[in-house]
Design a protein around this motif. Structure first.
Motif, PDB file in Angstrom:
ATOM      1  N   ARG A   4     -23.703 -10.046  -2.634  1.00 55.71           N
ATOM      2  CA  ARG A   4     -24.195 -10.606  -1.403  1.00 55.71           C
ATOM      3  C   ARG A   4     -24.391 -12.095  -1.594  1.00 55.71           C
ATOM      4  N   ASP A   6     -27.000 -14.435  -0.069  1.00 56.21           N
ATOM      5  CA  ASP A   6     -28.149 -14.627   0.792  1.00 56.21           C
ATOM      6  C   ASP A   6     -28.411 -16.098   1.029  1.00 56.21           C
ATOM      7  N   ASP A  44     -27.219  -1.057  -0.007  1.00 58.92           N
ATOM      8  CA  ASP A  44     -28.557  -0.492  -0.026  1.00 58.92           C
ATOM      9  C   ASP A  44     -29.135  -0.572   1.383  1.00 58.92           C
ATOM     10  N   GLU A  46     -32.159  -0.676   2.375  1.00 59.62           N
ATOM     11  CA  GLU A  46     -33.243  -1.660   2.461  1.00 59.62           C
ATOM     12  C   GLU A  46     -32.665  -3.069   2.634  1.00 59.62           C
ATOM     13  N   TYR A  47     -31.576  -3.360   1.904  1.00 55.76           N
ATOM     14  CA  TYR A  47     -30.936  -4.672   2.058  1.00 55.76           C
ATOM     15  C   TYR A  47     -30.364  -4.831   3.455  1.00 55.76           C
ATOM     16  N   THR A  50     -32.913  -6.013   5.747  1.00 55.38           N
ATOM     17  CA  THR A  50     -33.217  -7.449   5.688  1.00 55.38           C
ATOM     18  C   THR A  50     -32.155  -8.265   6.411  1.00 55.38           C
ATOM     19  N   ALA A  56     -31.882 -12.056   5.462  1.00 58.51           N
ATOM     20  CA  ALA A  56     -30.802 -12.237   4.494  1.00 58.51           C
ATOM     21  C   ALA A  56     -29.473 -12.287   5.226  1.00 58.51           C
TER      22      ALA A  56
END
Length: 203
Positions: A4, A6, A44, A46-47, A50, A56
Motif C-alpha cells: 500500500r 498511504d 485486510d 481493517e485496512y 481506513t 489511508a
C-alpha cells in the motif's frame, strides 16, 4: 495484495477528496460488506476501513483492482461527476494529478463520458514500485509519449518507444515499467464492453 502507499491525511492530493466515501457507496450499492470486498482484493478488512474513512490511500494499482472488483472504471473512484449529453472539456491546468510510488496519473475522462470508456495519462519513473501485475475486464490501448515503456504479459513482453502503441485484452495479467534512466510517459485508453460488465473480474 499487501502493498500500500498511504498518504497522510493532511497532504492527500485534492484529486483524492471523497475517494473512500465513493468506494464505500459503490461497495454498498453492490451488496458487498467490507469483509467480502477485502477478500476479493486480498486486503485486510481493517485496512479497507481506513481507506473508506479517508485515513489511508492505497497505491494506484490497488485502486485499479478496487475498481475492477466494483465493476466500474477507475475514473469513477475519483469523481461523482455524471456524464451528460454535452461535451465535457478539461483544461490542461485543471486536470488533477495523483501520485504514488514513483508513478503519477491524470484521469482525462472525469467519469466515463462514453459508457465503458476511460482515458488517462501516466508517468512512471525508472524506480517506480507502484505498478504490479494487474488484470481486469475489457481492452487497453497504450500510446507512448516519451521514454521507453516495458510491458510484460504472462508469456510475452515488449518495450515501446515514443510513438509506439500496443493494444491487448486487459484480462491478461500485465505489468508496466520504465526502461532506462528516463521516465516513461504514455496515454492509456480502456474500453469495457457493456455485456462484460455484469461479472466481476477474477481476483
Amino acid at each position: 495484495m499487501s502493498e500500500r502507499s498511504d498518504v497522510p491525511g493532511g497532504s492527500r492530493p485534492q484529486a483524492l477528496a471523497g475517494l473512500g466515501d465513493r468506494i464505500r457507496r459503490l461497495r454498498a450499492a453492490r451488496g458487498l460488506d467490507r469483509a467480502a470486498l477485502a477478500a476479493k482484493l486480498d486486503l485486510d478488512a481493517e485496512y479497507l476501513g481506513t481507506v473508506e474513512s479517508g485515513a489511508a490511500t492505497p497505491s494506484l494499482d490497488v485502486l485499479a483492482q478496487v475498481a475492477a472488483a466494483l465493476d466500474v472504471g477507475l475514473s469513477e473512484l475519483f469523481t461523482d461527476t455524471r456524464p451528460g449529453p454535452a461535451a465535457v472539456v478539461l483544461r490542461g491546468d485543471e486536470v488533477p494529478t495523483v501520485e504514488s510510488g514513483g508513478m503519477s496519473m491524470q484521469v482525462l475522462t472525469p467519469r466515463a463520458v462514453i459508457p465503458g470508456l476511460y482515458a488517462a495519462r501516466y508517468r512512471i519513473s525508472p524506480t517506480s514500485t507502484a505498478v504490479r501485475p494487474v488484470r481486469h475486464e475489457g481492452h487497453d490501448w497504450l500510446y507512448v509519449l516519451s521514454g521507453r515503456l516495458h510491458v510484460e504479459f504472462e508469456q510475452d513482453e515488449t518495450t515501446l518507444r515514443a510513438g509506439d502503441s500496443v493494444s491487448f485484452s486487459s484480462r491478461v495479467p500485465h505489468r508496466l515499467s520504465a526502461m532506462g534512466a528516463e521516465p516513461a510517459e504514455f496515454l492509456a485508453v480502456g474500453a469495457t464492453l457493456l455485456e462484460t460488465r455484469s461479472g466481476l473480474s477474477e481476483p
